[in-house]
Design a protein around this motif. Sequence first.
Motif, PDB file in Angstrom:
ATOM      1  N   ASP A 147       0.836  -1.208   0.000  1.00  0.00           N
ATOM      2  CA  ASP A 147       0.000   0.000   0.000  1.00  0.00           C
ATOM      3  C   ASP A 147       0.873   1.262   0.000  1.00  0.00           C
ATOM      4  N   GLY A 148       2.020   1.190  -0.705  1.00  0.00           N
ATOM      5  CA  GLY A 148       2.907   2.340  -0.800  1.00  0.00           C
ATOM      6  C   GLY A 148       3.820   2.524   0.395  1.00  0.00           C
ATOM      7  N   ARG A 149       3.688   1.680   1.421  1.00  0.00           N
ATOM      8  CA  ARG A 149       4.533   1.789   2.613  1.00  0.00           C
ATOM      9  C   ARG A 149       5.683   0.802   2.514  1.00  0.00           C
ATOM     10  N   ARG A 150       6.893   1.317   2.646  1.00  0.00           N
ATOM     11  CA  ARG A 150       8.076   0.468   2.522  1.00  0.00           C
ATOM     12  C   ARG A 150       8.301  -0.344   3.782  1.00  0.00           C
ATOM     13  N   LEU A 151       8.472  -1.644   3.616  1.00  0.00           N
ATOM     14  CA  LEU A 151       8.732  -2.524   4.743  1.00  0.00           C
ATOM     15  C   LEU A 151      10.207  -2.473   5.131  1.00  0.00           C
ATOM     16  N   GLN A 152      10.463  -2.578   6.418  1.00  0.00           N
ATOM     17  CA  GLN A 152      11.834  -2.585   6.923  1.00  0.00           C
ATOM     18  C   GLN A 152      12.263  -4.038   7.130  1.00  0.00           C
ATOM     19  N   LEU A 153      12.698  -4.667   6.044  1.00  0.00           N
ATOM     20  CA  LEU A 153      13.129  -6.056   6.104  1.00  0.00           C
ATOM     21  C   LEU A 153      14.629  -6.137   6.263  1.00  0.00           C
ATOM     22  N   SER A 154      15.101  -7.157   6.975  1.00  0.00           N
ATOM     23  CA  SER A 154      16.535  -7.414   7.035  1.00  0.00           C
ATOM     24  C   SER A 154      16.978  -7.955   5.678  1.00  0.00           C
ATOM     25  N   PRO A 155      18.280  -7.901   5.362  1.00  0.00           N
ATOM     26  CA  PRO A 155      18.746  -8.431   4.070  1.00  0.00           C
ATOM     27  C   PRO A 155      18.312  -9.870   3.828  1.00  0.00           C
ATOM     28  N   LYS A 156      18.398 -10.729   4.853  1.00  0.00           N
ATOM     29  CA  LYS A 156      18.031 -12.135   4.668  1.00  0.00           C
ATOM     30  C   LYS A 156      16.518 -12.296   4.512  1.00  0.00           C
ATOM     31  N   GLU A 157      15.733 -11.476   5.200  1.00  0.00           N
ATOM     32  CA  GLU A 157      14.283 -11.534   5.031  1.00  0.00           C
ATOM     33  C   GLU A 157      13.904 -11.157   3.595  1.00  0.00           C
ATOM     34  N   TYR A 158      14.554 -10.105   3.079  1.00  0.00           N
ATOM     35  CA  TYR A 158      14.272  -9.699   1.699  1.00  0.00           C
ATOM     36  C   TYR A 158      14.670 -10.812   0.726  1.00  0.00           C
ATOM     37  N   GLU A 159      15.883 -11.362   0.893  1.00  0.00           N
ATOM     38  CA  GLU A 159      16.358 -12.393  -0.026  1.00  0.00           C
ATOM     39  C   GLU A 159      15.470 -13.630   0.024  1.00  0.00           C
ATOM     40  N   LEU A 160      14.961 -13.957   1.194  1.00  0.00           N
ATOM     41  CA  LEU A 160      14.062 -15.103   1.337  1.00  0.00           C
ATOM     42  C   LEU A 160      12.747 -14.844   0.609  1.00  0.00           C
ATOM     43  N   LEU A 161      12.169 -13.662   0.801  1.00  0.00           N
ATOM     44  CA  LEU A 161      10.926 -13.312   0.115  1.00  0.00           C
ATOM     45  C   LEU A 161      11.131 -13.269  -1.394  1.00  0.00           C
ATOM     46  N   ALA A 162      12.248 -12.688  -1.835  1.00  0.00           N
ATOM     47  CA  ALA A 162      12.520 -12.572  -3.271  1.00  0.00           C
ATOM     48  C   ALA A 162      12.634 -13.949  -3.915  1.00  0.00           C
ATOM     49  N   GLY A 169       4.482 -20.643  -6.650  1.00  0.00           N
ATOM     50  CA  GLY A 169       3.780 -21.860  -7.055  1.00  0.00           C
ATOM     51  C   GLY A 169       4.615 -23.121  -6.993  1.00  0.00           C
ATOM     52  N   ILE A 170       5.929 -22.970  -6.707  1.00  0.00           N
ATOM     53  CA  ILE A 170       6.831 -24.129  -6.662  1.00  0.00           C
ATOM     54  C   ILE A 170       7.096 -24.513  -5.210  1.00  0.00           C
ATOM     55  N   ALA A 171       6.985 -25.793  -4.912  1.00  0.00           N
ATOM     56  CA  ALA A 171       7.308 -26.290  -3.579  1.00  0.00           C
ATOM     57  C   ALA A 171       8.826 -26.275  -3.405  1.00  0.00           C
ATOM     58  N   LEU A 172       9.304 -25.486  -2.455  1.00  0.00           N
ATOM     59  CA  LEU A 172      10.742 -25.347  -2.218  1.00  0.00           C
ATOM     60  C   LEU A 172      11.102 -26.052  -0.917  1.00  0.00           C
ATOM     61  N   THR A 173      12.051 -26.959  -1.000  1.00  0.00           N
ATOM     62  CA  THR A 173      12.464 -27.685   0.188  1.00  0.00           C
ATOM     63  C   THR A 173      13.296 -26.778   1.088  1.00  0.00           C
ATOM     64  N   ARG A 174      13.420 -27.202   2.332  1.00  0.00           N
ATOM     65  CA  ARG A 174      14.253 -26.445   3.277  1.00  0.00           C
ATOM     66  C   ARG A 174      15.691 -26.374   2.767  1.00  0.00           C
ATOM     67  N   GLU A 175      16.179 -27.480   2.219  1.00  0.00           N
ATOM     68  CA  GLU A 175      17.549 -27.507   1.699  1.00  0.00           C
ATOM     69  C   GLU A 175      17.719 -26.500   0.563  1.00  0.00           C
ATOM     70  N   GLN A 176      16.741 -26.443  -0.351  1.00  0.00           N
ATOM     71  CA  GLN A 176      16.825 -25.486  -1.456  1.00  0.00           C
ATOM     72  C   GLN A 176      16.881 -24.056  -0.945  1.00  0.00           C
ATOM     73  N   LEU A 177      16.036 -23.737   0.016  1.00  0.00           N
ATOM     74  CA  LEU A 177      15.992 -22.379   0.553  1.00  0.00           C
ATOM     75  C   LEU A 177      17.284 -22.023   1.281  1.00  0.00           C
ATOM     76  N   HIS A 196      13.446 -16.991  10.348  1.00  0.00           N
ATOM     77  CA  HIS A 196      13.340 -15.924   9.350  1.00  0.00           C
ATOM     78  C   HIS A 196      11.966 -15.916   8.674  1.00  0.00           C
ATOM     79  N   ILE A 197      11.390 -17.089   8.469  1.00  0.00           N
ATOM     80  CA  ILE A 197      10.027 -17.153   7.924  1.00  0.00           C
ATOM     81  C   ILE A 197       9.055 -16.480   8.892  1.00  0.00           C
ATOM     82  N   LYS A 198       9.216 -16.765  10.179  1.00  0.00           N
ATOM     83  CA  LYS A 198       8.348 -16.176  11.200  1.00  0.00           C
ATOM     84  C   LYS A 198       8.474 -14.653  11.209  1.00  0.00           C
TER      85      LYS A 198
END
Length: 226
Positions: A147-162, A169-177, A196-198
């Motif tokens: 909604d136009g508001r920038r989230l304050q994510l840590s570098p690893k949180e951003y990389e995980l979301l990206a 749509g792809i099931a990603l294993t813990r090892e892959q992540l 980090h997911i939490k």
Amino acid sequence: MTKILITDDEEKIRAMIRKYAEYEGFETDEAANGMIAVDKCHDNHYDLCIMDVMMPELDGFSAVKEIKKEHPDMPFIMLTALGEDYDKIHGFEIGVDDYVVKPFSGKELMMRVHAILKRVNPSEAGSDVMRVDDMEINFSARTVTIDGRRLQLSPKEYELLAYLAKNAGIALTREQLLQNVWGYDFFGDDRTLDTHIKLLRKNLGPSYARYIVTLRGVGYRFEKQN
């Protein structure tokens, strides 16, 4: 999806480049020498080719010249070993776009890939922005807004979301992540990922946290909700 051909006679180098390229959302294919690369380019379409200079069967420069006969607009990044005897001018004359000297940083190589793709496909320069409802992920700026508001994510949180979003749509294993976000040299445990997911879900808020679906016994999946 942008497709890249990785051509190098060293399997470890191909694997390293593939890891970084797929993290950036590219589809990849591989060739162990120049001759295989020529054959693959005859049968497939690639948006860019990463090509080693010194290879058995057919060297990189000769492969580029052969491929350019059929695909004159295909961009090339050449890989060369430090101190290797090669002629940059000759490479540029036959259509090489850039050079990277081994050993190189995977992140630097991907920056060069992005720069070339934006130059040859200016209309796709904005394709590094992903929108999901009112959430926008800007992969170049490494920012996430809701909604136009920038989230304050840590570098690893951003990389995980990206990484999750690029593989929606792809099931990603813990090892892959863990391998693709933390790196192949990661020696932690699953609790690092779960923590980090939490945190990521908390920052996204309930409306968008639900896009990250837990797959029990497997890992996680980014799933757009109806």
